[in-house]
Motif scaffolding. Sequence first.
Motif, short mmCIF file in Angstrom:
data_model
loop_
_atom_site.label_atom_id
_atom_site.label_comp_id
_atom_site.label_asym_id
_atom_site.label_seq_id
_atom_site.Cartn_x
_atom_site.Cartn_y
_atom_site.Cartn_z
N GLY A 1 -18.45 7.26 -3.90
CA GLY A 1 -19.18 8.17 -3.02
C GLY A 1 -19.14 7.71 -1.57
N LEU A 2 -19.31 6.42 -1.35
CA LEU A 2 -19.22 5.89 0.01
C LEU A 2 -17.81 6.08 0.59
CD1 LEU A 2 -21.24 2.55 -0.26
CD2 LEU A 2 -21.86 4.59 1.04
N THR A 3 -16.80 5.83 -0.24
CA THR A 3 -15.42 6.02 0.21
C THR A 3 -15.16 7.46 0.61
OG1 THR A 3 -14.71 4.25 -1.30
CG2 THR A 3 -13.00 5.71 -0.44
N VAL A 4 -15.64 8.38 -0.20
CA VAL A 4 -15.46 9.80 0.10
C VAL A 4 -16.23 10.16 1.37
CG1 VAL A 4 -15.93 12.15 -0.71
CG2 VAL A 4 -15.06 10.43 -2.30
N GLY A 5 -17.47 9.65 1.49
CA GLY A 5 -18.28 9.95 2.67
C GLY A 5 -17.61 9.52 3.96
N PHE A 6 -16.98 8.34 3.96
CA PHE A 6 -16.30 7.86 5.16
C PHE A 6 -15.02 8.62 5.45
CE2 PHE A 6 -19.15 4.28 4.99
CZ PHE A 6 -19.20 3.83 6.30
N LEU B 1 -23.68 11.64 -5.29
CA LEU B 1 -24.03 12.58 -4.22
C LEU B 1 -24.72 11.88 -3.06
CD1 LEU B 1 -24.12 15.50 -3.26
CD2 LEU B 1 -26.24 15.81 -4.53
N CYS B 2 -25.69 11.03 -3.35
CA CYS B 2 -26.41 10.33 -2.27
C CYS B 2 -25.50 9.38 -1.52
CB CYS B 2 -27.60 9.57 -2.85
SG CYS B 2 -28.90 10.63 -3.51
N SER B 3 -24.55 8.77 -2.21
CA SER B 3 -23.62 7.86 -1.55
C SER B 3 -22.71 8.60 -0.57
CB SER B 3 -22.77 7.13 -2.59
OG SER B 3 -23.58 6.35 -3.44
N ILE B 4 -22.31 9.80 -0.92
CA ILE B 4 -21.50 10.61 0.00
C ILE B 4 -22.29 10.91 1.26
CG2 ILE B 4 -20.42 12.87 0.34
CD1 ILE B 4 -19.57 12.85 -2.53
N ILE B 5 -23.56 11.29 1.08
CA ILE B 5 -24.41 11.61 2.23
C ILE B 5 -24.58 10.39 3.13
CG2 ILE B 5 -26.73 12.31 2.92
CD1 ILE B 5 -26.89 13.96 0.34
N VAL B 6 -24.82 9.21 2.53
CA VAL B 6 -24.98 7.98 3.31
C VAL B 6 -23.69 7.65 4.04
CG1 VAL B 6 -25.38 5.49 3.18
CG2 VAL B 6 -26.80 7.05 1.85
N GLY B 7 -22.55 7.81 3.36
CA GLY B 7 -21.26 7.51 3.99
C GLY B 7 -21.00 8.37 5.21
N LEU C 1 -10.96 0.03 -4.74
CA LEU C 1 -10.24 -0.11 -6.01
C LEU C 1 -11.19 -0.45 -7.15
CD1 LEU C 1 -6.97 -2.00 -5.03
CD2 LEU C 1 -7.47 0.44 -5.00
N ILE C 2 -12.13 -1.36 -6.89
CA ILE C 2 -13.09 -1.74 -7.92
C ILE C 2 -13.94 -0.54 -8.32
CG2 ILE C 2 -15.16 -3.12 -8.35
CD1 ILE C 2 -13.90 -5.36 -6.74
N GLY C 3 -14.30 0.30 -7.35
CA GLY C 3 -15.07 1.50 -7.66
C GLY C 3 -14.31 2.43 -8.59
N GLN C 4 -13.03 2.62 -8.33
CA GLN C 4 -12.22 3.48 -9.19
C GLN C 4 -12.08 2.89 -10.59
OE1 GLN C 4 -8.62 5.17 -7.39
NE2 GLN C 4 -9.22 4.26 -5.45
N ILE C 5 -11.89 1.58 -10.66
CA ILE C 5 -11.76 0.92 -11.96
C ILE C 5 -13.05 1.05 -12.76
CG2 ILE C 5 -11.47 -1.33 -13.09
CD1 ILE C 5 -9.51 -2.03 -10.81
N LEU C 6 -14.19 0.87 -12.10
CA LEU C 6 -15.48 0.99 -12.78
C LEU C 6 -15.68 2.39 -13.35
CD1 LEU C 6 -17.83 -1.01 -10.38
CD2 LEU C 6 -17.11 -1.67 -12.68
N LEU C 7 -15.18 3.42 -12.65
CA LEU C 7 -15.28 4.78 -13.18
C LEU C 7 -14.53 4.91 -14.51
CD1 LEU C 7 -14.79 7.10 -10.06
CD2 LEU C 7 -16.89 6.66 -11.31
N GLY C 8 -13.39 4.23 -14.60
CA GLY C 8 -12.59 4.33 -15.82
C GLY C 8 -13.09 3.45 -16.94
N GLY D 1 -13.72 14.95 -14.06
CA GLY D 1 -14.79 14.29 -13.34
C GLY D 1 -14.65 14.52 -11.84
N SER D 2 -15.74 14.86 -11.19
CA SER D 2 -15.70 15.13 -9.75
C SER D 2 -15.22 13.93 -8.94
CB SER D 2 -17.09 15.57 -9.26
OG SER D 2 -17.49 16.76 -9.90
N PRO D 3 -15.74 12.71 -9.19
CA PRO D 3 -15.24 11.57 -8.41
C PRO D 3 -13.75 11.36 -8.58
CG PRO D 3 -17.27 10.99 -9.54
CD PRO D 3 -16.83 12.32 -10.09
#
Length: 400
Positions: free
Chosen positions: A84-89, A235-241, A267-274, A332-334
Amino acid sequence: MSKISLDKSTLSNSKLTTTCLIVGIEIIIGLLSGLTFIALGAGGGSWILGGIAAGALVFYFYRRYNNQAKPNRNSRKFGQIIVGLTVGFSLKQSNLITIYSQLHIFLFLALFLLFCGGIIGYIYSRIEKTDLLTAMLATVPGNIGIMASIAADYGRNISLVSLVQLIRFTAIIIVIPLIANVSNAHDINAIIHSVTENLFVINFNYLFLLFLLLSVTLLTVKIGSYLKIPVAGFLCSIIVGVAFDSLLDSLPFLSHIDFNLPPLFNLIGQILLGITIGEYWGMNPKLGKLTVAYASVPVAMTFLAGFISAGIATLISPWDWLTCLLVTSPGGSPEMILISLALHHNVEIVTAGHLVRLMTINLCLPALVSFICYLEGRSTKNQDGAADQLKTISPKSAMP
């Protein structure tokens, strides 16, 4: 009394240590698997696929040691926060403003997919010979954990719901990046170079801003969860980003700072999603052929609904085919947003489309579940009434 408290504290610390160790091993294997998938040309979904492979492998062997272990849903929550932070930025407010005029298109596509999910659920209930609510929860394109938890609350078939959702989720993550990579050529060596370059940034000012960003994000996510915001971590992470990036640009004394999240962080965020998805696979590695065949029917129909929705989107919107496909993919949306990020392809549009779909499904789900329960209750009442009428007819009165 103090001895019991000490035993509980020791047990809790031991459990936390084991969980951290398992997640650490999964992340390392996920990084290696992700690089392997990139070398094979998987492209945008490589790191998520690496996480799925790592989660399935590690959790399968861990279940042999502890057969009561369950998938770690916190891994996916932290993954959603990071992504979410990555997308927000990556989003720019100037581009988001132009999307407001297209909200009606996003809403229509979301409702269309929800409607298709209802039809597919009804057909699947007839094929699988299961109740309507279980079939609906299995086929509506939503979060696996949420759908499974609703099934548990209503005493429905959790395994069946998780299986269909899992097959759909995994298949879309595999297929959509392959289709996207056919439409967009990529240089594997360039991708690997961008991943391995500047993995760690050692700078006091940078680390301070990163710590501040993470603290504000965790606080915002906690508030969002308390307010019952759907998928608050994402969602909240996107807003913060978006807000943090805009704040850095607006402050004159910080205008020289070019703040971006470290590549390894993303990369770690994407891996954690999987990883969580892989752990679900690791729980039940042996599946009956007939069960998988029946579950594949609604998944294939969901794919078809996604392609039809993408075709409709190309007719009613100014977007190109790949953008429409990423917006309407019932995954999945992310994950879908990450694929658009990897392709540098209309990230704002894809993000807006999936956020609208995410909010629409979560807001409509309670009403949908209540309506299905009402239909099932009415059907059961009618059947019981018909059975009571048959019981009141005596054999003599039934004769002509």
